[in-house]
Design a protein around this motif. Structure first.
Motif, PDB file in Angstrom:
ATOM      1  N   ASP A  95     -47.507 -48.586  16.406  1.00  0.00           N
ATOM      2  CA  ASP A  95     -46.372 -48.337  16.889  1.00  0.00           C
ATOM      3  C   ASP A  95     -45.468 -49.929  16.616  1.00  0.00           C
ATOM      4  N   ASP A  96     -45.949 -50.851  16.672  1.00  0.00           N
ATOM      5  CA  ASP A  96     -45.326 -52.305  16.160  1.00  0.00           C
ATOM      6  C   ASP A  96     -45.583 -52.671  14.632  1.00  0.00           C
ATOM      7  N   ASP A  97     -46.066 -51.580  14.041  1.00  0.00           N
ATOM      8  CA  ASP A  97     -46.225 -51.869  12.466  1.00  0.00           C
ATOM      9  C   ASP A  97     -44.946 -52.114  11.744  1.00  0.00           C
ATOM     10  N   ILE A  98     -44.878 -52.689  10.730  1.00  0.00           N
ATOM     11  CA  ILE A  98     -43.874 -52.532   9.738  1.00  0.00           C
ATOM     12  C   ILE A  98     -44.330 -52.423   8.289  1.00  0.00           C
ATOM     13  N   LEU A  99     -43.738 -51.733   7.631  1.00  0.00           N
ATOM     14  CA  LEU A  99     -43.950 -51.184   6.251  1.00  0.00           C
ATOM     15  C   LEU A  99     -42.794 -51.626   5.385  1.00  0.00           C
ATOM     16  N   MET A 100     -43.298 -52.390   4.226  1.00  0.00           N
ATOM     17  CA  MET A 100     -42.166 -53.001   3.368  1.00  0.00           C
ATOM     18  C   MET A 100     -42.578 -52.546   1.898  1.00  0.00           C
ATOM     19  N   ILE A 101     -41.917 -51.748   1.041  1.00  0.00           N
ATOM     20  CA  ILE A 101     -42.351 -51.236  -0.128  1.00  0.00           C
ATOM     21  C   ILE A 101     -41.104 -51.999  -1.116  1.00  0.00           C
ATOM     22  N   THR A 102     -41.532 -52.492  -2.210  1.00  0.00           N
ATOM     23  CA  THR A 102     -40.890 -53.222  -2.951  1.00  0.00           C
ATOM     24  C   THR A 102     -41.141 -53.135  -4.454  1.00  0.00           C
ATOM     25  N   VAL A 155     -37.491 -51.015   0.574  1.00  0.00           N
ATOM     26  CA  VAL A 155     -37.405 -49.972   1.714  1.00  0.00           C
ATOM     27  C   VAL A 155     -38.420 -50.164   2.696  1.00  0.00           C
ATOM     28  N   THR A 156     -38.127 -50.099   4.027  1.00  0.00           N
ATOM     29  CA  THR A 156     -38.844 -50.372   5.330  1.00  0.00           C
ATOM     30  C   THR A 156     -39.072 -49.201   5.930  1.00  0.00           C
ATOM     31  N   PHE A 157     -40.133 -49.308   6.968  1.00  0.00           N
ATOM     32  CA  PHE A 157     -40.224 -48.437   8.100  1.00  0.00           C
ATOM     33  C   PHE A 157     -41.133 -49.015   9.119  1.00  0.00           C
ATOM     34  N   SER A 158     -40.692 -48.774  10.486  1.00  0.00           N
ATOM     35  CA  SER A 158     -41.612 -49.057  11.572  1.00  0.00           C
ATOM     36  C   SER A 158     -41.143 -47.925  12.613  1.00  0.00           C
ATOM     37  N   LYS A 159     -42.230 -47.623  13.347  1.00  0.00           N
ATOM     38  CA  LYS A 159     -41.978 -46.644  14.631  1.00  0.00           C
ATOM     39  C   LYS A 159     -41.186 -47.300  15.637  1.00  0.00           C
ATOM     40  N   ALA A 160     -40.907 -48.774  15.473  1.00  0.00           N
ATOM     41  CA  ALA A 160     -40.136 -49.377  16.351  1.00  0.00           C
ATOM     42  C   ALA A 160     -38.585 -49.387  16.073  1.00  0.00           C
ATOM     43  N   PHE A 161     -38.298 -49.199  14.985  1.00  0.00           N
ATOM     44  CA  PHE A 161     -36.973 -49.184  14.505  1.00  0.00           C
ATOM     45  C   PHE A 161     -35.914 -48.175  15.412  1.00  0.00           C
ATOM     46  N   THR A 162     -34.757 -48.706  15.906  1.00  0.00           N
ATOM     47  CA  THR A 162     -33.796 -47.729  16.601  1.00  0.00           C
ATOM     48  C   THR A 162     -32.590 -47.626  15.765  1.00  0.00           C
ATOM     49  N   GLN A 163     -32.247 -48.381  15.059  1.00  0.00           N
ATOM     50  CA  GLN A 163     -30.863 -48.263  14.515  1.00  0.00           C
ATOM     51  C   GLN A 163     -31.029 -48.738  12.802  1.00  0.00           C
ATOM     52  N   ALA A 164     -31.883 -48.045  12.088  1.00  0.00           N
ATOM     53  CA  ALA A 164     -32.231 -48.589  10.653  1.00  0.00           C
ATOM     54  C   ALA A 164     -30.921 -48.443   9.825  1.00  0.00           C
ATOM     55  N   LYS A 165     -30.600 -49.444   8.883  1.00  0.00           N
ATOM     56  CA  LYS A 165     -29.113 -49.129   7.959  1.00  0.00           C
ATOM     57  C   LYS A 165     -29.488 -50.076   6.924  1.00  0.00           C
TER      58      LYS A 165
END
Length: 404
Positions: free
Chosen positions: A331-338, A360-370
């Motif tokens: 839940d508190d991981d972050i993925l960064m693809i570059t 581009v990034t992804f995390s299950k913890a994000f609430t307002q990605a932009k």
């Protein structure tokens, strides 16, 4: 872990997947043509189409106009493009900058082959002649088909290069024993080190077996003799602080193991690299820290060979694995693809291209990605460093506070 926003960071480098000419692209050349107008992902999307629904959800189409990847109003991740500060467009420069170094003096590359003086020195040390014909950027498999039989007959060395600052020596294990090949490579490393007029990023031993063209196969006995990064990177700072720093693919070679405390090995191909990544994510000891992955087929198999269809298929293959990767995240991981540079398969020449890289990034913890503001390569490591409370690199500005 209370001070960390993210417990684990997973970085995937899609080797060479640039996303549009850099502001200084006119200073960098494919032979005699400036890199102006290059756009790796953009031109793939435009010329052969790109169907990447998962990348689209993460905001790839929001970074820059892509003909077949539309922007989306509700992205799952933060996205932007990053500009290179360093004076180069090779793999090592790009990766080293991502981890916080500013490479002011570019590595020399040899689009016309290595100088005679260097080859003569290698001949004098090794006692073997060097074929002059393959002394240029060459496909590592094609060079065996073209010159492997001659090596069996004469015992001459096959030395060739690529668009990267590397010198590669192909040697049939039945003709040139591994110990001899490694000693030759160690000598070449010594005379092409920092301060040398021929300073090279890597010397690569390329052993192979077989008796005739079409049957030659490279063996797992490859060895890379790399330069260490010119200073400590954020990998070193994480390692010094006791965090797991896990590498997949070429990452260990690119940093000569500096700051890496567990290596998952070389990839057989990019999908094998994803498999190794997933194995690393499941390691019980990997409760926090950094997982750093390089997927090189984009560059080696499709960019340099100017194959936009193959490049498209490789991006789509990774896109198809993203749900699997995302499901394996805590839940508190972050993925960064570059990426680390460009290599536009529709461009002239066969060299890398000076481009922005996507993020581009992804995390299950994000609430307002932009979308994020345009930044620089080293902003990735600055963000990682701030997250884990370790010293940043020489350059880079953290965007950690933007991620909510």
């Amino acid at each position: 872990m209370s001070h960390k926003k993210f417990g684990r960071v997973h970085i995937i480098v899609m080797d060479s997947a640039g996303i549009g000419e850099a502001p200084d692209a006119n200073r960098f050349f494919n032979h005699e043509t400036p890199d102006t107008g290059s756009n790796t992902i953009g031109h793939i999307s435009e010329t052969v189409g790109l169907d990447v629904p998962n990348f689209q959800k993460l905001g790839l189409g929001n970074i820059t106009p892509l003909k077949t990847v539309a922007p989306t109003d509700q992205t799952l991740g933060y996205s932007t493009k990053l500009e290179e500060v360093s004076n180069g467009k090779d793999t090592m420069t790009g990766h080293w900058e991502i981890m916080g170094l500013d490479i002011k003096n570019p590595f020399p590359v040899y689009p016309d082959g290595f100088p005679e003086e260097l080859l003569t020195k290698i001949e004098a040390f090794s006692g073997r002649k060097i074929m002059r014909e393959p002394n240029k950027p060459y496909s590592g498999t094609q060079v065996l088909d073209d010159f492997g039989e001659r090596q069996i007959e004469t015992g001459e060395l096959i030395i060739y290069t690529s668009a990267d600052p590397v010198l590669q020596i192909a040697a049939n294990e039945a003709i040139i024993p591994l110990d001899e090949l490694y000693k030759i490579c160690e000598y070449v490393r010594e005379i092409t080190n920092i301060g040398s007029e021929w300073m090279l990023g890597r010397i690569i031993a390329r052993p192979y077996v077989g008796t005739k063209a079409g049957s030659f196969e490279r063996t797992p006995n490859r060895r890379d003799y790399a330069l260490a990064p010119f200073g400590p990177t954020v990998l070193n700072h994480l390692d010094d602080a006791g965090y797991p720093v896990i590498s997949v693919g070429k990452i260990h070679d690119i940093y000569e193991g500096q700051g890496i405390n567990k290596d998952m090995g070389h990839n057989l191909n990019d999908m094998d690299g994803v498999d190794r990544m997933l194995k690393a994510m499941a390691l019980p000891e990997f409760e926090e820290g950094l997982l750093f992955v390089n997927l090189v087929d984009f560059d080696a198999k499709y960019g340099h060979r100017r194959n936009p269809e193959g490049y498209r298929d490789a991006i789509q293959d990774l896109d198809g694995r993203l749900p699997e990767i995302m499901a394996a995240m805590k839940d508190d991981d972050i993925l960064m693809i570059t990426a680390d540079h460009g290599n536009d398969p529709t461009f002239v020449g066969t060299d890398h291209t000076r481009e922005y890289i996507p993020l581009v990034t992804f995390s299950k913890a994000f609430t307002q990605a932009k979308p994020l503001p345009i930044g620089h390569f080293a902003d990735i490591s600055a963000t990682v460093a701030e997250n884990f409370g370790v010293k940043p690199g020489e350059i880079g500005e953290s965007f950690l506070d933007e991620l909510v």
